[in-house]
Structure formats: C-alpha cells, structure tokens
Enzyme design. Structure first.
Site, PDB file in Angstrom:
ATOM      1  N   THR A 151       3.104  -4.442   3.234  1.00  0.00           N
ATOM      2  CA  THR A 151       4.117  -3.680   2.486  1.00  0.00           C
ATOM      3  C   THR A 151       4.276  -2.273   3.064  1.00  0.00           C
ATOM      4  O   THR A 151       5.388  -1.772   3.226  1.00  0.00           O
ATOM      5  CB  THR A 151       3.702  -3.575   1.008  1.00  0.00           C
ATOM      6  OG1 THR A 151       3.440  -4.876   0.521  1.00  0.00           O
ATOM      7  CG2 THR A 151       4.780  -2.935   0.166  1.00  0.00           C
TER       8      THR A 151
ATOM      9  N   HIS B 157       6.200  -2.374   6.216  1.00  0.00           N
ATOM     10  CA  HIS B 157       7.642  -2.562   5.993  1.00  0.00           C
ATOM     11  C   HIS B 157       8.310  -1.260   5.563  1.00  0.00           C
ATOM     12  O   HIS B 157       9.436  -0.971   5.962  1.00  0.00           O
ATOM     13  CB  HIS B 157       7.889  -3.664   4.957  1.00  0.00           C
ATOM     14  CG  HIS B 157       7.528  -5.015   5.472  1.00  0.00           C
ATOM     15  ND1 HIS B 157       6.966  -6.003   4.697  1.00  0.00           N
ATOM     16  CD2 HIS B 157       7.619  -5.534   6.726  1.00  0.00           C
ATOM     17  CE1 HIS B 157       6.739  -7.070   5.440  1.00  0.00           C
ATOM     18  NE2 HIS B 157       7.127  -6.812   6.679  1.00  0.00           N
TER      19      HIS B 157
END
Ligand code: ZN
Ligand code: ZN
Length: 346
Positions: free
Chosen positions: A44, A47
């Site tokens: 995460t 990203h």
C-alpha cells in the site's frame, strides 16, 4: 508538546515522498502518541509512493505515510484506558467506527465506515505517530521491534490461511510477495501437507523455500498445471491462496482447485476480472473467500503467540533493515521485487 519530529510525507500528487521536519502531533482524548521504534513498508505504501490510480482516488494530501509499526507509548489521551506511558505497542490499521452492523457483529475489520491508518489518516513513517486507542496492541516485551512491526501483514497471512482450513490439505499459494511468504510459514505451522508456491521472481522463490514450501514454481517458465496435477495424483489442490492480484494466476488457481475446494483472495487485481463461473466455480462447488485486513483481534493473538514462542521464523522474510531516511531506497527495492519485508528505523 511543541517538539519537532522527522516524517516521510506525501506532499504532492506525483511520484515520491519527502522527509520533512514538523511538529509532534497533539493527542486527542482517545489517542495514543508513540515514539516509533520500527516501521515496515507495505505494498500500500509503495502504491501511495508511486501515486498509482488507486492512490489518486483515495489519498488526501499532504499525509504522513506508513502503517506497520512498533513503538513506545509517550503520551495518552485523557480517556485512554488500554495502555499507559512506557508500554510497548503495535497497531491494527483498520480503524472501525464501533457502531455499524459489521462492527457490532464481530466484523470490525470490514466496518462500513472504515478508516485506515496511513491511508485515510497520518501514518507512522516518523519519529512519533498517533494511534487510535481501539487499534493499539500491547506487545510482549520479548518480541523485537522488527517482528512486532510485521505482525500486521502477518495477520493478513494468518487470516488467508485460516480461511483454507489447511490442516492435512495440499495447497497452492500464487504470489510470494511478503504476505505470500508469511502465508507459506503459517500454512506449514497450521499443518498443510504439500505447499506449492507459484512466483515469477527468483529472489522471492528462494525465500519461499526457506519458509517451508515443498515445491516452488516459476509460472512464466514452468507448466504449473502439469506440476500440480502430477503432485496431487490428478486431483488438484484443496486450497488456493491467491496473493498476487494477477488475473492469470487467479484463473489458473481456480482451474487447479479440486472440486469442493476453496480459494481465498487477498491479492488485489487492478481491473475487473472475467471468470468462467459456470465451469470453474459453480459446477465444481468452489468456495471463493475475499480477505481484507485481518480478523480483529484474533489474528493479533495468533501472530503474537507464533512469534513469542518462536514457532514462526520471520527472519527469511525480513530482508532489509534501513534507517527511515533511506525510505526511497526501500521503495526502489519494492519496485524491483528483490526484497521481502523492508523495516525502517527512525
Ligand atoms: Zn500493511
Ligand atoms: Zn463500523
């Protein structure tokens, strides 16, 4: 408090992040301030760092990055009862509302009004971090900070493998990123018979072996279907843990499941997926199970025990230890895939 701290902040809607000096935040009545001892990089975070489409839609800037953490409590809000100053803690990252149907029926991790630490709130890539009392998790003092920080993704792996009820079964894990690798170790402990791992990256295939996989396949070079059929006397596997989000891995996994088998999906496809539901799911009586976050707080109890009692060796998965200042080096490694968990120390 008036003190200063360093933090990795996502400032601009573009690639990258900056190390910034800023005020140490004030605690709210139900919050806890910790001095961060260690934090680890999650997919995460990567990203958000590269600012992909998902990040563009979900992140409000500026924001401190990071959510996997271990640290020492230095200040508590006036209503906090769970921990006190000096306690050694980690944090669940799903912040539940505590009032919705899901929260009140034992499913806090899929709360309808869910916020996520480091996604919807300021995160933990910093000298100090604010945690919500509901999420704070007291650690056993014997657990080293790097391991304590990795408990959160370990919880994902535990949730995924629990969904497969793997004892005595032959299983396939598609995708050996950090959570896939942790899942190999968890499946071994939970009594899976044969663990087959499919992973294109050679560095990660090596770690999968160390974590206890029986057979590791490069799906780009080897015939996974032939190998699985051969190893299971033509039956296929009882359980697939799909950890990659890759469409062809997902489809192949479904084909390789024995009728009546289960598939848990943790990997996140970046677009809609078309499946042969009739042939590959319905007529085979397959159970598909979505996994998001971790069951709160069952997986934390399990993770803590496995680490403290040294049942699960996390060292093969924790491949890099950097200072927080070197976060960009960590992100580069995430891009190459030649890493497991990267732990950062402020
Ligand atoms: Zn994470
Ligand atoms: Zn809720």
């Amino acid at each position: 408090m008036g003190d200063k701290m360093k933090a990795v902040v996502k400032k601009d809607p573009a690639f990258g992040a900056e190390l910034v000096e800023m005020e140490v935040p004030e605690v709210g009545p139900e919050q806890v301030l910790i001095r961060v001892k260690s934090t680890s990089i999650c997919g995460t975070d990567y990203h958000i760092y590269i600012w992909n489409e998902w990040a563009r839609k979900n992140i409000n800037l500026p924001q401190i990055m990071g959510h996997e953490v271990a640290g020492e409590v230095v200040r508590v809000g006036e209503r906090v009862k769970k921990v006190k100053v000096g306690d050694y803690v980690s944090s669940e990252t799903h912040i539940p509302c505590g009032m919705c149907y899901q929260c009140l029926t034992g499913n806090q991790h899929i709360c309808k009004s869910m916020k996520i630490l480091g996604v919807h709130t300021d995160g933990v890539f910093a000298d100090y971090a604010l945690l919500e009392e509901v999420d704070v998790w007291p650690n056993d003092p014997l657990i080293p900070p790097a391991y304590a920080s990795v408990q959160e993704p370990l919880g994902n792996a535990i949730d995924t493998i629990r969904a497969g009820d793997v004892s005595g079964k032959n299983i396939l894990i598609t995708g050996a990123g950090p959570v896939g690798l942790l899942a190999v170790g968890v499946a071994r402990i939970f009594g899976a018979t044969k663990i087959i791992v499919s992973e294109p990256n050679g560095y990660r295939r090596e770690i999968a072996k160390e974590m206890g996989a029986d057979l590791i396949v490069n799906p780009l070079k080897e015939d996974l279907e032939y190998i699985v059929k051969n190893l299971t006397s033509g039956k296929g596997v009882d359980f697939v843990a799909e950890m990659s989000g890759n469409q062809s891995a997902l489809k192949q996994g479904l084909k390789l499941l024995t009728p009546g088998g289960r598939m848990a999906l943790l990997g996140i496809p970046d677009q809609e997926v078309t499946l042969n539901l009739t042939g590959d799911v319905i007529f085979k009586g397959i159970k598909l199970i979505g996994i998001t976050g971790r069951e709160m707080f069952r997986t934390w109890y399990i993770a803590g025990r496995l680490i403290k009692e040294k049942r699960l060796d996390l060292d093969p998965v924790i491949t890099h230890h950097f200072s927080l200042e070197d976060f960009a080096r960590g992100m580069e490694l995430m891009k190459s895939g030649d890493c497991g968990k990267i732990v950062l120390y402020p």
